[in-house]
Design a protein around this motif. Sequence first.
Motif, PDB file in Angstrom:
ATOM      1  N   ALA A 129      20.079   7.282  -2.160  1.00 58.21           N
ATOM      2  CA  ALA A 129      19.177   8.401  -1.896  1.00 58.21           C
ATOM      3  C   ALA A 129      18.131   8.048  -0.841  1.00 58.21           C
ATOM      4  N   VAL A 130      17.620   6.828  -0.850  1.00 58.09           N
ATOM      5  CA  VAL A 130      16.664   6.415   0.179  1.00 58.09           C
ATOM      6  C   VAL A 130      17.345   6.421   1.544  1.00 58.09           C
ATOM      7  N   ALA A 131      18.574   5.944   1.595  1.00 59.99           N
ATOM      8  CA  ALA A 131      19.317   5.952   2.856  1.00 59.99           C
ATOM      9  C   ALA A 131      19.527   7.382   3.348  1.00 59.99           C
ATOM     10  N   VAL A 132      19.911   8.272   2.436  1.00 59.21           N
ATOM     11  CA  VAL A 132      20.095   9.682   2.785  1.00 59.21           C
ATOM     12  C   VAL A 132      18.782  10.283   3.270  1.00 59.21           C
ATOM     13  N   SER A 133      17.704   9.996   2.557  1.00 55.72           N
ATOM     14  CA  SER A 133      16.396  10.539   2.909  1.00 55.72           C
ATOM     15  C   SER A 133      15.913  10.024   4.258  1.00 55.72           C
ATOM     16  N   ALA A 134      16.215   8.769   4.541  1.00 53.77           N
ATOM     17  CA  ALA A 134      15.791   8.183   5.814  1.00 53.77           C
ATOM     18  C   ALA A 134      16.555   8.768   6.985  1.00 53.77           C
ATOM     19  N   ALA A 135      17.796   9.157   6.738  1.00 54.08           N
ATOM     20  CA  ALA A 135      18.630   9.681   7.821  1.00 54.08           C
ATOM     21  C   ALA A 135      18.478  11.176   8.014  1.00 54.08           C
ATOM     22  N   ALA A 136      17.921  11.884   7.013  1.00 49.83           N
ATOM     23  CA  ALA A 136      17.813  13.342   7.065  1.00 49.83           C
ATOM     24  C   ALA A 136      16.451  13.755   7.610  1.00 49.83           C
ATOM     25  N   ALA A 137      16.464  14.719   8.517  1.00 50.82           N
ATOM     26  CA  ALA A 137      15.214  15.200   9.106  1.00 50.82           C
ATOM     27  C   ALA A 137      14.607  16.352   8.325  1.00 50.82           C
TER      28      ALA A 137
ATOM     29  N   ASP B 243       7.803  -0.937   6.948  1.00 45.75           N
ATOM     30  CA  ASP B 243       6.855  -0.829   5.845  1.00 45.75           C
ATOM     31  C   ASP B 243       7.080   0.458   5.057  1.00 45.75           C
ATOM     32  N   VAL B 244       7.263   1.557   5.773  1.00 49.00           N
ATOM     33  CA  VAL B 244       7.474   2.841   5.113  1.00 49.00           C
ATOM     34  C   VAL B 244       8.789   2.838   4.336  1.00 49.00           C
ATOM     35  N   PHE B 245       9.839   2.352   4.963  1.00 51.37           N
ATOM     36  CA  PHE B 245      11.162   2.348   4.339  1.00 51.37           C
ATOM     37  C   PHE B 245      11.160   1.479   3.083  1.00 51.37           C
ATOM     38  N   VAL B 246      10.658   0.262   3.194  1.00 47.70           N
ATOM     39  CA  VAL B 246      10.659  -0.663   2.049  1.00 47.70           C
ATOM     40  C   VAL B 246       9.698  -0.179   0.967  1.00 47.70           C
ATOM     41  N   GLY B 247       8.538   0.331   1.371  1.00 47.14           N
ATOM     42  CA  GLY B 247       7.576   0.815   0.390  1.00 47.14           C
ATOM     43  C   GLY B 247       8.119   1.977  -0.431  1.00 47.14           C
ATOM     44  N   LYS B 248       8.758   2.921   0.243  1.00 46.81           N
ATOM     45  CA  LYS B 248       9.366   4.046  -0.470  1.00 46.81           C
ATOM     46  C   LYS B 248      10.476   3.566  -1.400  1.00 46.81           C
ATOM     47  N   LEU B 249      11.269   2.628  -0.929  1.00 42.94           N
ATOM     48  CA  LEU B 249      12.353   2.087  -1.745  1.00 42.94           C
ATOM     49  C   LEU B 249      11.811   1.428  -3.012  1.00 42.94           C
ATOM     50  N   LEU B 250      10.827   0.563  -2.873  1.00 43.25           N
ATOM     51  CA  LEU B 250      10.277  -0.145  -4.030  1.00 43.25           C
ATOM     52  C   LEU B 250       9.647   0.822  -5.027  1.00 43.25           C
ATOM     53  N   SER B 251       8.967   1.832  -4.509  1.00 39.04           N
ATOM     54  CA  SER B 251       8.341   2.818  -5.389  1.00 39.04           C
ATOM     55  C   SER B 251       9.378   3.540  -6.230  1.00 39.04           C
ATOM     56  N   ARG B 252      10.423   4.033  -5.588  1.00 41.19           N
ATOM     57  CA  ARG B 252      11.427   4.800  -6.323  1.00 41.19           C
ATOM     58  C   ARG B 252      12.260   3.906  -7.243  1.00 41.19           C
ATOM     59  N   LEU B 253      12.487   2.650  -6.838  1.00 40.52           N
ATOM     60  CA  LEU B 253      13.157   1.711  -7.750  1.00 40.52           C
ATOM     61  C   LEU B 253      12.327   1.507  -9.012  1.00 40.52           C
ATOM     62  N   GLY B 254      11.018   1.375  -8.839  1.00 42.26           N
ATOM     63  CA  GLY B 254      10.132   1.187  -9.985  1.00 42.26           C
ATOM     64  C   GLY B 254      10.133   2.387 -10.913  1.00 42.26           C
ATOM     65  N   ILE B 255      10.146   3.582 -10.340  1.00 41.68           N
ATOM     66  CA  ILE B 255      10.132   4.804 -11.148  1.00 41.68           C
ATOM     67  C   ILE B 255      11.410   4.923 -11.971  1.00 41.68           C
ATOM     68  N   VAL B 256      12.554   4.711 -11.342  1.00 46.53           N
ATOM     69  CA  VAL B 256      13.832   4.840 -12.053  1.00 46.53           C
ATOM     70  C   VAL B 256      13.966   3.736 -13.107  1.00 46.53           C
ATOM     71  N   ALA B 257      13.576   2.515 -12.770  1.00 45.81           N
ATOM     72  CA  ALA B 257      13.641   1.420 -13.746  1.00 45.81           C
ATOM     73  C   ALA B 257      12.740   1.709 -14.946  1.00 45.81           C
TER      74      ALA B 257
ATOM     75  N   ALA C 150       0.821  -1.209   0.000  1.00 46.58           N
ATOM     76  CA  ALA C 150       0.000   0.000   0.000  1.00 46.58           C
ATOM     77  C   ALA C 150       0.856   1.261   0.000  1.00 46.58           C
ATOM     78  N   VAL C 151       1.921   1.264   0.789  1.00 50.65           N
ATOM     79  CA  VAL C 151       2.841   2.415   0.800  1.00 50.65           C
ATOM     80  C   VAL C 151       3.484   2.590  -0.566  1.00 50.65           C
ATOM     81  N   THR C 152       3.881   1.487  -1.182  1.00 49.77           N
ATOM     82  CA  THR C 152       4.512   1.538  -2.506  1.00 49.77           C
ATOM     83  C   THR C 152       3.563   2.143  -3.537  1.00 49.77           C
ATOM     84  N   LYS C 153       2.318   1.665  -3.556  1.00 56.02           N
ATOM     85  CA  LYS C 153       1.344   2.175  -4.528  1.00 56.02           C
ATOM     86  C   LYS C 153       1.067   3.653  -4.321  1.00 56.02           C
ATOM     87  N   LYS C 154       0.870   4.043  -3.081  1.00 52.11           N
ATOM     88  CA  LYS C 154       0.568   5.442  -2.776  1.00 52.11           C
ATOM     89  C   LYS C 154       1.723   6.354  -3.174  1.00 52.11           C
ATOM     90  N   ASP C 155       2.935   5.945  -2.866  1.00 53.26           N
ATOM     91  CA  ASP C 155       4.094   6.770  -3.193  1.00 53.26           C
ATOM     92  C   ASP C 155       4.334   6.807  -4.691  1.00 53.26           C
TER      93      ASP C 155
END
Length: 306
Positions: A155-163, A97-111, A5-10
Amino acid sequence: MSVLAVTKKDFKGARRSKTLWAAAVLLGLIAVLLGFTARGYRLSATETVQNQFRMLTQLLSVLLPLIALAVTYMAIAGEREGGGIKFLLSTPNTRRDVFVGKLLSRLGIVAAGVVFVYIAAVSISLTKHGVFPAGVILGTLLLTIVYGSVFVSIAVAVSAAAATRSRAIGSSLTSYFVLVILYVFPLIGVKSLARGVHTAVLGMDPNPDLYNAVQYTSPFLAYRKSINLVVPDGLEQRLFRDSFANADRGAATGADTVGGAGPGAGHVDPDLPLYLTDEFSLVILAFWLVVPLLVGYWAFNRADLE
């Protein structure tokens, strides 16, 4: 919600980005232009197309990381700065869930963007030359998607660590500069810096293989070397020609082993150490694909999201 659900929404939200569409269209137009202008002296149609896609990977080696970082750097940091992270974690979702969902979404977009560029390039090559060298096209496509995924991971790692947005932007630009720009415009040569520390500071004898190994930690060079695994002889990108193995063989044959990475020029068949071979590039890409995610997820789990 769940990871799916997080992946689809993102994914639905990110695909509306005008910047993303503009980047995809621009790369597609460049791929088309490259296809129209690609030609080689005394090359067959197949060889011309193979060279076209090798040149396309050289272009993408510089531009794709920037696009992947731009598409991804706000994936989690944007939710934290805007307060959306509280909603995501109250539905309920876990941080995983949030971390993996965001990752999968952005991987799909770039691919999807990479595939779009390749469809444009293939359409022109088929129209102009009528050939489809599947090994080179599909091989470079797969490696390019992996390369783009590496920078999504970063970038996901950077985004997760940045406030905040500013920290995410700063960290992303720093990553691009350190991992790509330093190798494209070597104003401060990584190899020269390593040589200076090793010889001038530590007072040790020169070791070209060590300096090459320091350079080879870059995913940019690893991607360029990995392309050698799928292109035919004569189109390889020659790196590390100052290695001990190449220098010794060059001295024995009288060949020139000093210089850059031009394909085939002054080529001496390398007998490189394992950690400098084309195959080892896959290990380096795998490292950059996995390790940043582990660090980013660890930082995200420890972050105060209140």
